[in-house]
Design a protein around this motif. Structure first.
Motif, PDB file in Angstrom:
ATOM      1  N   ALA A 220       0.833  -1.204   0.000  1.00 56.10           N
ATOM      2  CA  ALA A 220       0.000   0.000   0.000  1.00 56.10           C
ATOM      3  C   ALA A 220       0.872   1.261   0.000  1.00 56.10           C
ATOM      4  CB  ALA A 220      -0.933  -0.006   1.199  1.00 56.10           C
ATOM      5  N   ILE A 221       1.935   1.249   0.761  1.00 56.35           N
ATOM      6  CA  ILE A 221       2.863   2.388   0.794  1.00 56.35           C
ATOM      7  C   ILE A 221       3.530   2.558  -0.560  1.00 56.35           C
ATOM      8  CG2 ILE A 221       5.024   3.230   1.789  1.00 56.35           C
ATOM      9  CD1 ILE A 221       4.081   1.908   4.446  1.00 56.35           C
ATOM     10  N   ASP A 222       3.980   1.463  -1.146  1.00 54.28           N
ATOM     11  CA  ASP A 222       4.617   1.503  -2.460  1.00 54.28           C
ATOM     12  C   ASP A 222       3.659   2.034  -3.525  1.00 54.28           C
ATOM     13  OD1 ASP A 222       6.933   0.904  -4.146  1.00 54.28           O
ATOM     14  OD2 ASP A 222       5.626  -0.633  -5.028  1.00 54.28           O
ATOM     15  N   ASP A 223       2.416   1.582  -3.478  1.00 47.59           N
ATOM     16  CA  ASP A 223       1.399   2.065  -4.428  1.00 47.59           C
ATOM     17  C   ASP A 223       1.177   3.568  -4.274  1.00 47.59           C
ATOM     18  OD1 ASP A 223       1.087  -0.477  -5.457  1.00 47.59           O
ATOM     19  OD2 ASP A 223      -0.793  -0.871  -4.383  1.00 47.59           O
ATOM     20  N   TYR A 224       1.126   4.038  -3.045  1.00 46.18           N
ATOM     21  CA  TYR A 224       0.912   5.461  -2.818  1.00 46.18           C
ATOM     22  C   TYR A 224       2.097   6.281  -3.318  1.00 46.18           C
ATOM     23  CZ  TYR A 224       0.053   9.951  -0.753  1.00 46.18           C
ATOM     24  OH  TYR A 224      -0.131  11.298  -0.589  1.00 46.18           O
ATOM     25  N   ILE A 225       3.308   5.832  -3.049  1.00 51.03           N
ATOM     26  CA  ILE A 225       4.502   6.540  -3.523  1.00 51.03           C
ATOM     27  C   ILE A 225       4.505   6.608  -5.047  1.00 51.03           C
ATOM     28  CG2 ILE A 225       7.018   6.418  -3.695  1.00 51.03           C
ATOM     29  CD1 ILE A 225       6.976   5.359  -0.786  1.00 51.03           C
ATOM     30  N   HIS A 226       4.143   5.501  -5.696  1.00 46.50           N
ATOM     31  CA  HIS A 226       4.063   5.496  -7.156  1.00 46.50           C
ATOM     32  C   HIS A 226       3.021   6.508  -7.632  1.00 46.50           C
ATOM     33  CE1 HIS A 226       2.865   4.245 -11.193  1.00 46.50           C
ATOM     34  NE2 HIS A 226       4.114   3.872 -11.306  1.00 46.50           N
ATOM     35  N   PHE A 227       1.835   6.500  -7.037  1.00 45.88           N
ATOM     36  CA  PHE A 227       0.795   7.461  -7.392  1.00 45.88           C
ATOM     37  C   PHE A 227       1.299   8.892  -7.203  1.00 45.88           C
ATOM     38  CE2 PHE A 227      -2.300  10.425  -5.652  1.00 45.88           C
ATOM     39  CZ  PHE A 227      -3.132  10.582  -6.748  1.00 45.88           C
TER      40      PHE A 227
ATOM     41  N   ASN B 116       4.289  10.150  -7.219  1.00 46.46           N
ATOM     42  CA  ASN B 116       5.332  10.581  -8.144  1.00 46.46           C
ATOM     43  C   ASN B 116       4.939  10.518  -9.610  1.00 46.46           C
ATOM     44  OD1 ASN B 116       7.317  11.238  -6.245  1.00 46.46           O
ATOM     45  ND2 ASN B 116       7.850   9.097  -6.007  1.00 46.46           N
ATOM     46  N   TYR B 117       4.084   9.586  -9.992  1.00 39.21           N
ATOM     47  CA  TYR B 117       3.825   9.344 -11.409  1.00 39.21           C
ATOM     48  C   TYR B 117       2.433   9.751 -11.882  1.00 39.21           C
ATOM     49  CZ  TYR B 117       8.126   6.657 -11.657  1.00 39.21           C
ATOM     50  OH  TYR B 117       9.434   6.280 -11.624  1.00 39.21           O
ATOM     51  N   GLU B 118       1.439   9.733 -11.024  1.00 37.19           N
ATOM     52  CA  GLU B 118       0.066   9.928 -11.480  1.00 37.19           C
ATOM     53  C   GLU B 118      -0.592  11.197 -10.958  1.00 37.19           C
ATOM     54  OE1 GLU B 118      -2.166   6.287 -10.881  1.00 37.19           O
ATOM     55  OE2 GLU B 118      -0.310   5.153 -11.113  1.00 37.19           O
ATOM     56  N   ARG B 119      -0.120  11.688  -9.849  1.00 41.05           N
ATOM     57  CA  ARG B 119      -0.735  12.871  -9.217  1.00 41.05           C
ATOM     58  C   ARG B 119      -0.461  14.095 -10.073  1.00 41.05           C
ATOM     59  NH1 ARG B 119       1.975  16.566  -5.567  1.00 41.05           N
ATOM     60  NH2 ARG B 119       3.771  15.280  -6.054  1.00 41.05           N
ATOM     61  N   LEU B 120      -1.509  14.772 -10.488  1.00 39.73           N
ATOM     62  CA  LEU B 120      -1.362  15.979 -11.282  1.00 39.73           C
ATOM     63  C   LEU B 120      -1.328  17.189 -10.358  1.00 39.73           C
ATOM     64  CD1 LEU B 120      -3.862  15.169 -14.146  1.00 39.73           C
ATOM     65  CD2 LEU B 120      -1.441  14.617 -13.988  1.00 39.73           C
ATOM     66  N   GLN B 121      -0.465  18.125 -10.664  1.00 42.88           N
ATOM     67  CA  GLN B 121      -0.292  19.300  -9.831  1.00 42.88           C
ATOM     68  C   GLN B 121      -0.634  20.555 -10.617  1.00 42.88           C
ATOM     69  OE1 GLN B 121      -0.266  18.974  -6.732  1.00 42.88           O
ATOM     70  NE2 GLN B 121       1.782  19.489  -6.055  1.00 42.88           N
ATOM     71  N   GLY B 122      -1.449  21.405 -10.058  1.00 42.90           N
ATOM     72  CA  GLY B 122      -1.771  22.667 -10.697  1.00 42.90           C
ATOM     73  C   GLY B 122      -0.555  23.548 -10.876  1.00 42.90           C
ATOM     74  N   LYS B 123       0.308  23.589  -9.867  1.00 42.03           N
ATOM     75  CA  LYS B 123       1.491  24.441  -9.969  1.00 42.03           C
ATOM     76  C   LYS B 123       2.529  23.873 -10.935  1.00 42.03           C
ATOM     77  CE  LYS B 123       3.611  22.577  -5.801  1.00 42.03           C
ATOM     78  NZ  LYS B 123       4.028  22.869  -4.446  1.00 42.03           N
ATOM     79  N   LEU B 124       2.347  22.622 -11.358  1.00 45.22           N
ATOM     80  CA  LEU B 124       3.232  22.023 -12.361  1.00 45.22           C
ATOM     81  C   LEU B 124       2.539  21.974 -13.724  1.00 45.22           C
ATOM     82  CD1 LEU B 124       4.725  19.048 -10.307  1.00 45.22           C
ATOM     83  CD2 LEU B 124       5.702  21.314 -10.674  1.00 45.22           C
TER      84      LEU B 124
ATOM     85  N   MET C 224       6.848  13.366 -12.013  1.00 46.74           N
ATOM     86  CA  MET C 224       7.780  12.597 -12.826  1.00 46.74           C
ATOM     87  C   MET C 224       7.835  13.123 -14.260  1.00 46.74           C
ATOM     88  SD  MET C 224      10.144  10.450 -12.610  1.00 46.74           S
ATOM     89  CE  MET C 224       9.883   9.811 -10.989  1.00 46.74           C
ATOM     90  N   LYS C 225       6.689  13.568 -14.785  1.00 42.69           N
ATOM     91  CA  LYS C 225       6.696  14.134 -16.139  1.00 42.69           C
ATOM     92  C   LYS C 225       7.494  15.431 -16.171  1.00 42.69           C
ATOM     93  CE  LYS C 225       2.650  11.912 -18.017  1.00 42.69           C
ATOM     94  NZ  LYS C 225       1.320  12.054 -18.574  1.00 42.69           N
TER      95      LYS C 225
END
Length: 56
Positions: free
Chosen positions: A9-16, A18-26, A32-33
């Motif tokens: 569960a921790i590994d899945d959250y870290i992956h999310f 870094n890789y899937e969470r979209l940021q408005g300020k980015l 990761m993108k």
């Protein structure tokens, strides 16, 4: 078994995060993108420098 579930569960959250969470300020990209884009731009600059110095 319980520890493996928690670690997964921790590994899945870290992956999310870094890789899937979209940021408005980015500008709507994941962290990761943004990193990948920055590294790509850096490599392109370095290649330009290498090509320039080999020509001159």
């Amino acid at each position: 078994m319980e520890i493996n579930y928690k670690l997964r569960a921790i590994d899945d959250y870290i992956h999310f995060y870094n890789y899937e969470r979209l940021q408005g300020k980015l500008k709507g990209l994941s962290p990761m993108k943004i990193r990948t884009k920055a590294v790509s731009q850096l490599l392109n600059c370095l290649l330009d420098v290498v090509q320039f110095t080999s020509v001159g």
